[in-house]
Design a protein around this motif. Sequence first.
Motif, short mmCIF file in Angstrom:
data_model
loop_
_atom_site.label_atom_id
_atom_site.label_comp_id
_atom_site.label_asym_id
_atom_site.label_seq_id
_atom_site.Cartn_x
_atom_site.Cartn_y
_atom_site.Cartn_z
N GLN A 88 10.50 2.71 -6.48
CA GLN A 88 10.45 1.52 -7.33
C GLN A 88 11.08 0.31 -6.64
O GLN A 88 11.08 -0.79 -7.18
N HIS A 89 11.65 0.55 -5.45
CA HIS A 89 12.42 -0.51 -4.78
C HIS A 89 11.54 -1.36 -3.87
O HIS A 89 10.67 -0.84 -3.17
N GLU A 90 11.79 -2.64 -3.88
CA GLU A 90 11.11 -3.58 -2.97
C GLU A 90 12.18 -4.32 -2.16
O GLU A 90 13.20 -4.74 -2.72
N PRO A 91 12.01 -4.53 -0.86
CA PRO A 91 10.89 -4.01 -0.08
C PRO A 91 11.01 -2.49 0.10
O PRO A 91 12.11 -1.97 0.28
N ALA A 92 9.88 -1.82 0.03
CA ALA A 92 9.87 -0.36 0.10
C ALA A 92 9.99 0.10 1.55
O ALA A 92 9.47 -0.54 2.46
N PRO A 93 10.69 1.21 1.80
CA PRO A 93 10.71 1.79 3.14
C PRO A 93 9.28 2.11 3.58
O PRO A 93 8.41 2.35 2.75
N ALA A 94 9.04 2.12 4.89
CA ALA A 94 7.68 2.32 5.39
C ALA A 94 7.15 3.71 5.09
O ALA A 94 5.96 3.95 5.16
N TYR A 95 8.04 4.66 4.77
CA TYR A 95 7.59 6.03 4.50
C TYR A 95 7.49 6.29 2.99
O TYR A 95 7.41 7.42 2.54
N CYS A 96 7.49 5.21 2.20
CA CYS A 96 7.31 5.32 0.75
C CYS A 96 6.16 4.40 0.33
O CYS A 96 5.71 3.55 1.10
N PHE A 97 5.69 4.58 -0.89
CA PHE A 97 4.68 3.69 -1.43
C PHE A 97 5.15 3.18 -2.79
O PHE A 97 6.01 3.78 -3.44
N THR A 98 4.57 2.07 -3.22
CA THR A 98 4.91 1.49 -4.51
C THR A 98 3.64 1.41 -5.37
O THR A 98 2.53 1.65 -4.89
N SER A 99 3.81 1.04 -6.63
CA SER A 99 2.65 0.90 -7.51
C SER A 99 1.71 -0.17 -6.99
O SER A 99 0.49 -0.11 -7.20
N LYS A 100 2.25 -1.16 -6.26
CA LYS A 100 1.41 -2.22 -5.68
C LYS A 100 0.48 -1.63 -4.62
O LYS A 100 -0.69 -2.02 -4.52
N ASP A 101 0.99 -0.68 -3.82
CA ASP A 101 0.14 -0.02 -2.82
C ASP A 101 -1.01 0.72 -3.49
O ASP A 101 -2.14 0.71 -3.00
N VAL A 102 -0.70 1.37 -4.61
CA VAL A 102 -1.72 2.12 -5.34
C VAL A 102 -2.79 1.18 -5.85
O VAL A 102 -4.00 1.44 -5.70
N THR A 103 -2.37 0.06 -6.42
CA THR A 103 -3.32 -0.92 -6.97
C THR A 103 -4.19 -1.50 -5.88
O THR A 103 -5.41 -1.66 -6.05
N THR A 104 -3.58 -1.81 -4.73
CA THR A 104 -4.33 -2.39 -3.61
C THR A 104 -5.38 -1.41 -3.09
O THR A 104 -6.54 -1.78 -2.85
N LEU A 105 -4.98 -0.15 -2.91
CA LEU A 105 -5.92 0.87 -2.42
C LEU A 105 -7.06 1.06 -3.42
O LEU A 105 -8.23 1.12 -3.04
N GLN A 106 -6.71 1.15 -4.67
CA GLN A 106 -7.71 1.35 -5.72
C GLN A 106 -8.69 0.18 -5.76
O GLN A 106 -9.91 0.37 -5.82
N SER A 107 -8.17 -1.03 -5.72
CA SER A 107 -9.01 -2.23 -5.81
C SER A 107 -9.96 -2.34 -4.63
O SER A 107 -11.12 -2.74 -4.78
N SER A 108 -9.47 -2.00 -3.43
CA SER A 108 -10.31 -2.12 -2.24
C SER A 108 -11.52 -1.20 -2.30
O SER A 108 -12.59 -1.53 -1.78
#
Length: 504
Positions: A88-108
């Motif tokens: 849930q933390h931003e900026p997220a470590p490179a070995y973690c993902f956030t809900s924003k990453d999920v949304t971006t992947l899904q949208s693409s």
Amino acid sequence: MMSGRALKILACGDVEGKLNALFNRVRSIQKKSGDFDLLLCVGNFFGTTAEAESEWAEYKSGAKKGRKGVFTGASGLQIAYLSGTETQHEPAPAYCFTSKDVTTLQSSLMASSKFKGVDILLTSQWPKGVWQYGNNLEAIDIKSCGSISVAHLAFALKPRYHFAALEGANYERLPYRNHMTLQENAQHVSRFIALANLSNSSKKKYLYAFNIMPLSSMDPVELVKQPMDVTESPYRKMTKEFQKTKLGETATEESQFFFDLSKREGKKRSSEGGRPSPHQSKQPRKPPQPTGPCWFCLASPEVEKHLVISIGTHCYIALAKGSLTPDHVLILPIGHHQSVLELPSEVIEEVEECKLALKKFYKSIGKRFVMFERNYRSQHLQLQVVPVPVQCCTIDDIKEAFIVQAEEQQMELLEIPEHSDLKQIIQPGSAYFYVELDSGEKLLHRIKKQFPLQFGREVLASESVLNIPDKANWRECKYSREDEEEFAKAFREGFQPYDFSLLE
């Protein structure tokens, strides 16, 4: 990867830095089975060895990134991936993902109107709730296991295969459908497979070999074929609830469907603040209306409300009129629906909740769960649930009693797969008789002409089951209003710890 043929793929669970062990095992498999087109790895790949730590350091520092992406091969095979664990933390470590990453992947992926789903989804974490409606899950703490974000991603991307790891377990879930039966066009099924870690000492499965033809190359009819053991999606209800929460919407029950149960113990729903339905919209879809008086629509004046045990959002439980035993009940939709075949998905989900709660309650008092439905000369769905004392007879005895009595009346009573859906077997509008035992076994008779209306009761009242043949006809089982109120009160008190409709 060449086009025009099925691809041979090998998926592996947590490697944990043991690359030599992995490649030795893969070489051994390929000697026996031939070359594979791809090796896919999920979970903890690098491990914690010093060598692995140095290789992983650039990702930890953020110099290299690998959280998410889509790989499309020359064959057209499409693989979506989401690396690491959720934070849930931003900026997220490179070995973690956030809900924003999920949304971006899904949208693409879903930007195209032609999007039907991906062939493969790779995640480290399990999707939260993937076990719902599925086969048994052992030795996993479901409270801590899985990510809701991964579940939402899986629901949106509709992967034909979804692989995950991290839990040290092998779990091959029954395939689940990606459409609502009779409400949406048929779509392909999804298969979730969790793999154990390579070095596990319990011989749990950490490799999974399979063949797959890219979705883009498949015949549409073949693509959407449904296997016999397909189940409902484990994510649909969760996703609806999540969307409601995000939008800040609230939903209330229609007052015409509610009445208070006087002197009911515990917290209960009210017409102004009941548990919101995860499927309810601002203008709820109303069920079909009866053509005349209905004894079972909860809003109907004909309903004998003193028999009601529990009220949910879409279903209610009531004592059966003229019951075989004092704890013989009915599961009924609140609105007017004739059979299980006609129930919307949200009502089906709550029926399953009712069934599970009743099974647990009956088990606690040493009884078995037997449920049957007769969709013949009835206008409102009634799921009859009759408990049978464990010491009275076995599941096999009950099953045999139904089959033998059906044979005597020259009726074909067929056994159907445990995880089958009636909607896949019976056409809407067809007449049928259906039995479900608490072992998961199911029996079905397709009614073609005539059918004995009391068949289900006759079998359960027979000498081989409850041994109360004089109660086979419900009209002969007359109780006073006072007796019925006592039965209902006793049932409510015993059922209360298992009643999902009570707010926590």
